[in-house]
Design a protein around this motif. Structure first.
Motif, short mmCIF file in Angstrom:
data_model
loop_
_atom_site.label_atom_id
_atom_site.label_comp_id
_atom_site.label_asym_id
_atom_site.label_seq_id
_atom_site.Cartn_x
_atom_site.Cartn_y
_atom_site.Cartn_z
N GLU A 75 -1.75 2.36 13.97
CA GLU A 75 -2.49 1.22 13.43
C GLU A 75 -1.75 -0.09 13.69
N TYR B 178 0.80 -1.22 0.00
CA TYR B 178 0.00 0.00 0.00
C TYR B 178 0.83 1.28 0.00
N ARG B 179 2.06 1.24 0.47
CA ARG B 179 2.88 2.46 0.49
C ARG B 179 3.65 2.59 -0.83
N PRO C 278 7.18 4.93 8.38
CA PRO C 278 5.74 4.94 8.63
C PRO C 278 5.34 6.23 9.33
N THR C 279 4.17 6.73 9.01
CA THR C 279 3.68 7.94 9.66
C THR C 279 3.20 7.59 11.06
N LYS D 189 0.22 7.87 12.14
CA LYS D 189 -1.02 7.11 11.98
C LYS D 189 -0.70 5.64 11.70
N ASP D 190 0.26 5.39 10.81
CA ASP D 190 0.65 4.01 10.49
C ASP D 190 1.15 3.29 11.74
N ARG D 191 1.96 3.96 12.54
CA ARG D 191 2.48 3.34 13.75
C ARG D 191 1.36 3.02 14.73
#
Length: 137
Positions: free
Chosen positions: A114, A99-100, A107-108, A110-112
């Protein structure tokens, strides 16, 4: 001509030292035998090169005087790699597609978050399973 120099001349490797290291690691075979970088190559030899998880098979037609341009490679070799090996390359490209976008970096936040939530869910499921086994409710 040395096998490492030949592979560099026909552009299978970007530098000669990378070609030499590939020979030392056993990724290069000439007529089925693992070879050292100093092994001489002659016309009609078949070279098998393992590069990027794919076994390329080439047949030597002629020896180039030095590194040749990309358009002139076909004068000096014939690529006889089976189509199954080349299809593996396409599968590898698809397996690395996620997906990236490439080059977007770390990772942003938000990604972290999640990822942390996902791991917490797994840990919570394991704890509930252990509690059921122990009779704790």
């Amino acid at each position: 001509m040395r096998v490492d120099k030949y592979l560099w001349c026909v552009r299978y490797f970007k530098t000669r030292s990378i070609a030499t290291n590939a020979c030392k690691k056993g990724h290069v075979r000439v007529n089925g035998d693992i070879v050292k970088p100093s092994r001489d190559v002659y016309p009609t030899d078949k070279i098998e090169v393992r590069k990027n998880q794919i076994n390329y098979i080439i047949e030597v037609l002629d020896l180039p005087p030095s590194r040749v341009g990309a358009k002139l490679i076909n004068i000096y070799l014939t690529d006889i790699t089976p189509k199954e090996n080349l299809e593996k390359l396409d599968l590898l490209k698809y397996s690395q597609d996620y997906y990236r976008k490439k080059g977007t970096g770390r990772p942003t936040k938000k990604d972290r978050r999640e990822l942390d939530d996902w791991f917490d869910i797994d840990n919570a499921e394991e704890n509930t399973e252990q509690n059921k086994e122990n009779g704790d409710n």
